[in-house]
Design a protein around this motif. Sequence first.
Motif, short mmCIF file in Angstrom:
data_model
loop_
_atom_site.label_atom_id
_atom_site.label_comp_id
_atom_site.label_asym_id
_atom_site.label_seq_id
_atom_site.Cartn_x
_atom_site.Cartn_y
_atom_site.Cartn_z
N ARG A 90 20.38 -41.68 -7.01
CA ARG A 90 19.29 -42.36 -6.31
C ARG A 90 17.99 -41.58 -6.47
O ARG A 90 16.90 -42.14 -6.37
CB ARG A 90 19.61 -42.53 -4.82
CG ARG A 90 20.75 -43.48 -4.55
CD ARG A 90 20.31 -44.89 -4.86
NE ARG A 90 21.35 -45.87 -4.60
CZ ARG A 90 21.35 -47.08 -5.14
NH1 ARG A 90 20.39 -47.45 -5.95
NH2 ARG A 90 22.30 -47.92 -4.86
N GLY A 91 18.10 -40.29 -6.66
CA GLY A 91 16.92 -39.48 -6.92
C GLY A 91 16.24 -38.92 -5.68
O GLY A 91 15.04 -38.72 -5.66
N TYR A 93 15.28 -36.18 -4.16
CA TYR A 93 15.02 -34.77 -4.45
C TYR A 93 15.07 -33.89 -3.21
O TYR A 93 15.56 -32.77 -3.23
CB TYR A 93 13.64 -34.70 -5.09
CG TYR A 93 13.17 -33.35 -5.56
CD1 TYR A 93 13.40 -32.94 -6.87
CD2 TYR A 93 12.47 -32.50 -4.71
CE1 TYR A 93 12.96 -31.70 -7.31
CE2 TYR A 93 12.02 -31.26 -5.15
CZ TYR A 93 12.27 -30.87 -6.45
OH TYR A 93 11.83 -29.65 -6.89
N LEU A 125 16.73 -37.70 -18.62
CA LEU A 125 15.74 -37.07 -17.76
C LEU A 125 14.65 -38.06 -17.37
O LEU A 125 14.24 -38.13 -16.21
CB LEU A 125 15.13 -35.86 -18.48
CG LEU A 125 14.07 -35.08 -17.69
CD1 LEU A 125 14.67 -34.51 -16.41
CD2 LEU A 125 13.48 -33.96 -18.55
N ALA A 126 14.18 -38.87 -18.32
CA ALA A 126 13.14 -39.85 -18.02
C ALA A 126 13.66 -40.89 -17.04
O ALA A 126 12.96 -41.30 -16.12
CB ALA A 126 12.67 -40.53 -19.31
N GLU A 127 14.91 -41.28 -17.22
CA GLU A 127 15.52 -42.27 -16.34
C GLU A 127 15.60 -41.74 -14.91
O GLU A 127 15.27 -42.43 -13.96
CB GLU A 127 16.91 -42.57 -16.91
CG GLU A 127 17.73 -43.62 -16.23
CD GLU A 127 19.15 -43.58 -16.80
OE1 GLU A 127 20.09 -43.56 -15.99
OE2 GLU A 127 19.31 -43.53 -18.05
N ARG A 128 16.03 -40.50 -14.75
CA ARG A 128 16.23 -39.93 -13.41
C ARG A 128 14.97 -39.32 -12.81
O ARG A 128 14.93 -38.97 -11.65
CB ARG A 128 17.31 -38.85 -13.47
CG ARG A 128 18.67 -39.42 -13.76
CD ARG A 128 19.74 -38.54 -13.17
NE ARG A 128 21.03 -38.94 -13.70
CZ ARG A 128 21.97 -38.08 -14.10
NH1 ARG A 128 21.74 -36.78 -14.00
NH2 ARG A 128 23.11 -38.52 -14.56
N ARG A 129 13.98 -39.09 -13.61
CA ARG A 129 12.71 -38.51 -13.18
C ARG A 129 12.77 -37.00 -12.88
O ARG A 129 11.75 -36.34 -12.86
CB ARG A 129 12.13 -39.22 -11.95
CG ARG A 129 11.58 -40.61 -12.23
CD ARG A 129 10.78 -41.10 -11.02
NE ARG A 129 10.07 -42.33 -11.25
CZ ARG A 129 10.56 -43.53 -10.97
NH1 ARG A 129 11.78 -43.65 -10.49
NH2 ARG A 129 9.84 -44.61 -11.19
N PHE A 130 13.93 -36.45 -12.55
CA PHE A 130 14.02 -34.99 -12.44
C PHE A 130 15.44 -34.56 -12.79
O PHE A 130 16.37 -35.34 -12.77
CB PHE A 130 13.62 -34.49 -11.05
CG PHE A 130 14.56 -34.91 -9.93
CD1 PHE A 130 15.72 -34.19 -9.66
CD2 PHE A 130 14.27 -36.01 -9.13
CE1 PHE A 130 16.57 -34.56 -8.63
CE2 PHE A 130 15.12 -36.39 -8.10
CZ PHE A 130 16.28 -35.66 -7.85
N ARG B 54 8.93 -38.56 -15.74
CA ARG B 54 8.52 -39.82 -16.33
C ARG B 54 7.01 -39.90 -16.50
O ARG B 54 6.52 -40.36 -17.51
CB ARG B 54 9.03 -40.99 -15.49
CG ARG B 54 9.15 -42.26 -16.30
CD ARG B 54 9.68 -43.42 -15.51
NE ARG B 54 11.08 -43.25 -15.13
CZ ARG B 54 11.75 -44.15 -14.42
NH1 ARG B 54 11.15 -45.25 -14.02
NH2 ARG B 54 13.00 -43.94 -14.08
N TYR B 61 7.69 -39.99 -3.56
CA TYR B 61 8.61 -41.13 -3.49
C TYR B 61 8.97 -41.45 -2.05
O TYR B 61 8.88 -40.60 -1.17
CB TYR B 61 9.86 -40.88 -4.34
CG TYR B 61 10.81 -39.84 -3.79
CD1 TYR B 61 10.64 -38.49 -4.09
CD2 TYR B 61 11.88 -40.21 -2.97
CE1 TYR B 61 11.50 -37.54 -3.59
CE2 TYR B 61 12.76 -39.25 -2.47
CZ TYR B 61 12.57 -37.92 -2.77
OH TYR B 61 13.43 -36.98 -2.26
#
Lengths: 220, 437
Positions: A90-91, A93, A125-130, B54, B61
């Motif tokens: 879900r991301g 962080y 990495l781009a998909e998950r953002r971190f 990205r 967020y």
Amino acid sequence: MSQCLLCENDTAVQSWRGFFGAKAPVLCNICLNQFEKIDGPTCEVCSRPMDQKGICPDCAAWEKNIFISNQSLYHYNEAMKALIARFKYRGDYALAEMFAEDVRAMAKKAACDLVCAVPLPPSRLAERRFNQSEALIEMAGLPHTPLLARHESDKQSKKSRAERIEAEQTFYPIGNAAGKSILVIDDIYTTGATIRLVAEALGQAGAVSVKSITIARSGS
Amino acid sequence: MTNFSFFSGRELTDEEIPTISDLHLFAARPGLSDLPHCHRCGNTSTFSSHPCARCGKRCTYCRNCIEMGKISSCTTLYRWTGPEPEHPEKAGTLHWSGILSTGQKTASDNVWRAIQNGSEHTIWAVAGAGKTEVLFEGIAAALSDGKRVCIAAPRADVVRELAPRLEKVFPDTSPAALYGGSPDRHIYSPLVISTTHQLFRFYEAFDVMIVDEVDAFPYTFDQSLQYAVQKARKPDSSLIYLTATPETSWQSEIQSGRRDATLIPARYHRKPLPVPNMVWCGNWKKSIVPASVLNWVKEKEKEKALIFYPHIDTMNKALPIFKNINPRIESVHAADPLRKEKVEAMRRGDVPILLTTTILERGVTFPGIDVAVVGSEDRVFTESALVQIAGRAGRSADCPTGNIVFFHYGKTGAMVRAIKQINEMNTLGQKRGLLDP
Ligand SMILES: [Zn+2]
Ligand SMILES: [Zn+2]
Ligand SMILES: [Zn+2]
Ligand SMILES: [Zn+2]
């Protein structure tokens, strides 16, 4: 007033402790009690819970490698599974904060020269953002040295499934670790295959030894 | 992508609409404003941030709606600006031959009028009055006029229960039932039944917004769900609220005429609501099953009863004591994996008495049951919770009475107000000639 990271509950410390500057915990007691810390005897190499201290059969079977040992914080129970899913997929962080203090303390004890994350392939990495591994290092306030990168894993590979699981080395060195001991931090330790591939790539960068800290130890 | 109708009225993230080439038919806005303010859920307080792979910046967020997919500073929300799909022929034909009670008829007329005028109206209907039927005429007229209608309910099980009932009466516009993981979530229909949560994915979509169980958790507690309702309805839409027991501020607004409302104070079967008694039971946290409760169970050899406990732990301690009386007695709580099975067993009569937390306070009905609340002074038992709980008794026409007891260790305002509210409803029902002698 501070709020639990997982529910709406207030986590403010008892007044006398707050008075002496104690920091409010990140989670409330109800949420915290769902997670089980690993204590008692474990495998000296992989942190697997055992009846008595020693080296588990899996670890005894691995070929020699510069990987020394892994230490895990929690059992991978249902609550931890849900938490890691929310953190990684879900991301969310912010959840890395609940491990920060423990990771910092364990990193100090491990006494390695450099701390390095397990890299993700660029598309992932781009998909998950971190990168969850980097997030854990950042939240713990540790200096991160990027020593590795990772190729896209080739899913159309003609290799057999077993070969892929055994041997697909997607990590490659991008830094110099000559003569250094390295600490790797990640979310889950399952079979130990990933960390040994990471160690192999770190060896190519010149590292002499690798230890790891993981949030959860899955598998029996 | 050939079927664009799905997008009508929805506002989705770039990740939710991956394969669109005709982006000119979509309006776009950022997922978060600078404040920050989440444009999907309305959250203005629960955020975090991290270096984002990205967009290459430190990205904020929303933590409030993250379970529905992450909204970051670099997320774009898209909504369809093309024409709305046409309704199917005979969309508004009502297939229903039931008869409305006098109270229902007044409410139905007022709902119809509010929908025609695009105004707001509240239906305050006691448990068992038949509030769903009150909507049929208004929905039929709206669908005939080409309007899009949404019924929003607080929980997925309410959506699952409502959908087949509406399917039956509006077979020409099969409703889309939306909740987390529902099979209908990719379907377009002019008639939508949705959890309040799923409304986050809509933007100015509905001409008629009906909010069921306004009093139910979590609607009253969660500002962001109110935001979802407002965002999902068109600016000139009508808004209908349904409640069995409005919160205190609404009650006074209704009584003073500041809130346009219709009251249905009597049940469909025209018998008065059973009124709870209060019985002091001492420190139940110590005794777990007070003597007065045991006597209540034994006294009439209860055939069917619900016994409410405020917390799972005391309920779990109480269960073995009840099982000594009858081993078929069971308990149920929100996270119970056998919840559905146990409720079914109770309905079949295999379970004579079911111990429960407040999860069974609304929705479920068992004919001919008695109801006890142990520790009714606990703060989970609000006025509206107690009215709902009392509303479980006397539901069937064959057995319109029922014994309700609030076992307490000190009376609370909520208990007194709940009983007062029930008595007032009966008086009003009497006065309006809605009760049989
Ligand atoms: Zn919590
Ligand atoms: Zn081991
Ligand atoms: Zn949000
Ligand atoms: Zn970003």
